[in-house]
Design a protein around this motif. Structure first.
Motif, PDB file in Angstrom:
ATOM      1  N   SER A 105       0.825  -1.128  -0.023  1.00 29.92           N
ATOM      2  CA  SER A 105      -0.089   0.086  -0.238  1.00 29.92           C
ATOM      3  C   SER A 105       0.894   1.284   0.095  1.00 29.92           C
ATOM      4  N   ASN A 106       0.419   2.446  -0.879  1.00 34.40           N
ATOM      5  CA  ASN A 106       1.184   3.556  -0.963  1.00 34.40           C
ATOM      6  C   ASN A 106       1.219   4.448   0.452  1.00 34.40           C
ATOM      7  N   TYR A 107       0.225   3.891   1.332  1.00 36.37           N
ATOM      8  CA  TYR A 107       0.157   4.614   2.647  1.00 36.37           C
ATOM      9  C   TYR A 107       1.268   4.090   3.774  1.00 36.37           C
ATOM     10  N   TYR A 108       1.971   3.247   3.385  1.00 29.79           N
ATOM     11  CA  TYR A 108       2.922   2.661   4.166  1.00 29.79           C
ATOM     12  C   TYR A 108       4.174   3.332   3.774  1.00 29.79           C
ATOM     13  N   ALA A 109       5.292   3.704   4.668  1.00 24.54           N
ATOM     14  CA  ALA A 109       6.372   3.913   4.517  1.00 24.54           C
ATOM     15  C   ALA A 109       7.215   2.806   4.192  1.00 24.54           C
ATOM     16  N   SER A 110       6.897   1.530   4.692  1.00 31.16           N
ATOM     17  CA  SER A 110       7.529   0.547   4.452  1.00 31.16           C
ATOM     18  C   SER A 110       7.606   0.018   2.823  1.00 31.16           C
ATOM     19  N   SER A 111       6.282   0.542   2.240  1.00 31.42           N
ATOM     20  CA  SER A 111       6.285  -0.060   0.718  1.00 31.42           C
ATOM     21  C   SER A 111       7.143   0.905  -0.111  1.00 31.42           C
ATOM     22  N   TYR A 112       7.863   1.938   0.466  1.00 33.27           N
ATOM     23  CA  TYR A 112       8.829   2.735  -0.729  1.00 33.27           C
ATOM     24  C   TYR A 112      10.185   2.152  -0.454  1.00 33.27           C
ATOM     25  N   ASP A 113      10.926   2.203  -1.686  1.00 32.23           N
ATOM     26  CA  ASP A 113      12.373   1.682  -1.647  1.00 32.23           C
ATOM     27  C   ASP A 113      13.490   2.584  -1.594  1.00 32.23           C
ATOM     28  N   SER A 114      12.962   3.936  -2.202  1.00 30.07           N
ATOM     29  CA  SER A 114      14.043   4.871  -2.054  1.00 30.07           C
ATOM     30  C   SER A 114      13.616   6.206  -1.584  1.00 30.07           C
ATOM     31  N   TRP A 115      14.542   6.877  -0.577  1.00 26.98           N
ATOM     32  CA  TRP A 115      14.071   8.016   0.022  1.00 26.98           C
ATOM     33  C   TRP A 115      14.973   9.178  -0.134  1.00 26.98           C
ATOM     34  N   GLY A 116      14.472  10.343  -0.166  1.00 26.66           N
ATOM     35  CA  GLY A 116      15.291  11.559  -0.260  1.00 26.66           C
ATOM     36  C   GLY A 116      16.001  11.620   1.171  1.00 26.66           C
ATOM     37  N   GLN A 117      16.695  12.804   1.283  1.00 28.54           N
ATOM     38  CA  GLN A 117      17.165  13.018   2.633  1.00 28.54           C
ATOM     39  C   GLN A 117      16.508  13.984   3.392  1.00 28.54           C
ATOM     40  N   GLY A 118      15.514  14.579   2.923  1.00 30.45           N
ATOM     41  CA  GLY A 118      14.414  15.276   3.627  1.00 30.45           C
ATOM     42  C   GLY A 118      14.651  16.806   3.637  1.00 30.45           C
ATOM     43  N   THR A 119      13.596  17.647   3.649  1.00 25.73           N
ATOM     44  CA  THR A 119      13.539  19.125   3.754  1.00 25.73           C
ATOM     45  C   THR A 119      12.910  19.533   4.829  1.00 25.73           C
ATOM     46  N   GLN A 120      13.351  20.408   5.774  1.00 22.88           N
ATOM     47  CA  GLN A 120      12.815  20.940   6.938  1.00 22.88           C
ATOM     48  C   GLN A 120      11.683  21.899   6.743  1.00 22.88           C
ATOM     49  N   VAL A 121      10.612  21.765   7.276  1.00 22.57           N
ATOM     50  CA  VAL A 121       9.494  22.757   7.008  1.00 22.57           C
ATOM     51  C   VAL A 121       9.212  23.182   8.560  1.00 22.57           C
ATOM     52  N   THR A 122       9.167  24.321   8.863  1.00 23.62           N
ATOM     53  CA  THR A 122       8.642  24.967  10.114  1.00 23.62           C
ATOM     54  C   THR A 122       7.629  25.909   9.978  1.00 23.62           C
ATOM     55  N   VAL A 123       6.699  25.865  10.534  1.00 27.96           N
ATOM     56  CA  VAL A 123       5.591  26.584  10.679  1.00 27.96           C
ATOM     57  C   VAL A 123       5.303  27.359  12.080  1.00 27.96           C
ATOM     58  N   SER A 124       5.398  28.615  12.080  1.00 28.26           N
ATOM     59  CA  SER A 124       5.284  29.378  13.201  1.00 28.26           C
ATOM     60  C   SER A 124       3.719  29.764  13.362  1.00 28.26           C
ATOM     61  N   SER A 125       3.327  29.756  14.507  1.00 28.07           N
ATOM     62  CA  SER A 125       1.972  30.431  14.839  1.00 28.07           C
ATOM     63  C   SER A 125       1.781  31.627  15.374  1.00 28.07           C
TER      64      SER A 125
END
Length: 125
Positions: A105-125
Motif C-alpha cells: 500500500s502506498n500509505y505505508y513507508a515500508s512500501s517505498y524503496d528509495s528515499w530523499g534526505q528530507g527537507t525541513q518545514v517549520t510553521v510558526s503560529s
C-alpha cells in the motif's frame, strides 16, 4: 535505487503557502509511484500524499486533505507538494519516496524503496 533530492522547505507562518519539490536524474522516474511523508520530532513517519505514475490516482493523508496537492512532471523528473494554509502541526521533515518494487500500500513507508534526505518545514503560529 533512485536518488531523490528534496528542496523548498523553510520557515513560514501559519496560513502561508509553500511548495516542495523532489527531483531525480533517474531515467526510469516516470515508472514509479511516488509519495511524500513527514516526521516531526518524537513522532513516527506520517503519510502525506501519494501519486501513481500517470498522476491520475492520488491519495492524501487525513490531516492534509483539502490543503495539500501532490503533482508530478515526468518530463522534468520531479514531484511536487503544494502546501496551502499551513498549520503549526505541519512542522516536520518532509521526505519524498519512490515505490520501485511497486508492492504494498502506498500509505505505508515500508512500501517505498528509495528515499530523499528530507527537507525541513517549520510553521510558526
Amino acid at each position: 535505487q533512485v536518488q531523490l533530492v528534496e528542496s523548498g522547505g523553510g520557515l513560514v507562518q501559519a496560513g502561508d503557502s509553500l511548495r516542495l519539490s523532489c527531483a531525480t536524474s533517474s531515467r526510469t522516474f516516470s515508472r514509479y509511484p511516488l509519495g511524500w511523508f513527514r516526521q516531526a520530532p518524537g513522532h513516527e513517519r506520517e503519510f502525506v500524499a501519494a501519486i501513481n505514475w500517470s498522476g491520475d490516482n492520488i491519495a492524501y493523508g487525513h490531516s492534509v486533505k483539502g490543503r495539500f496537492t501532490i503533482s508530478r512532471d515526468n518530463i522534468k523528473n520531479t514531484v511536487y507538494l503544494q502546501m496551502n494554509s499551513v498549520k503549526s502541526e505541519d512542522t516536520g521533515v518532509y521526505y519524498c519516496a519512490a515505490q520501485i518494487s511497486n508492492i504494498g500500500s502506498n500509505y505505508y513507508a515500508s512500501s517505498y524503496d528509495s528515499w530523499g534526505q528530507g527537507t525541513q518545514v517549520t510553521v510558526s503560529s
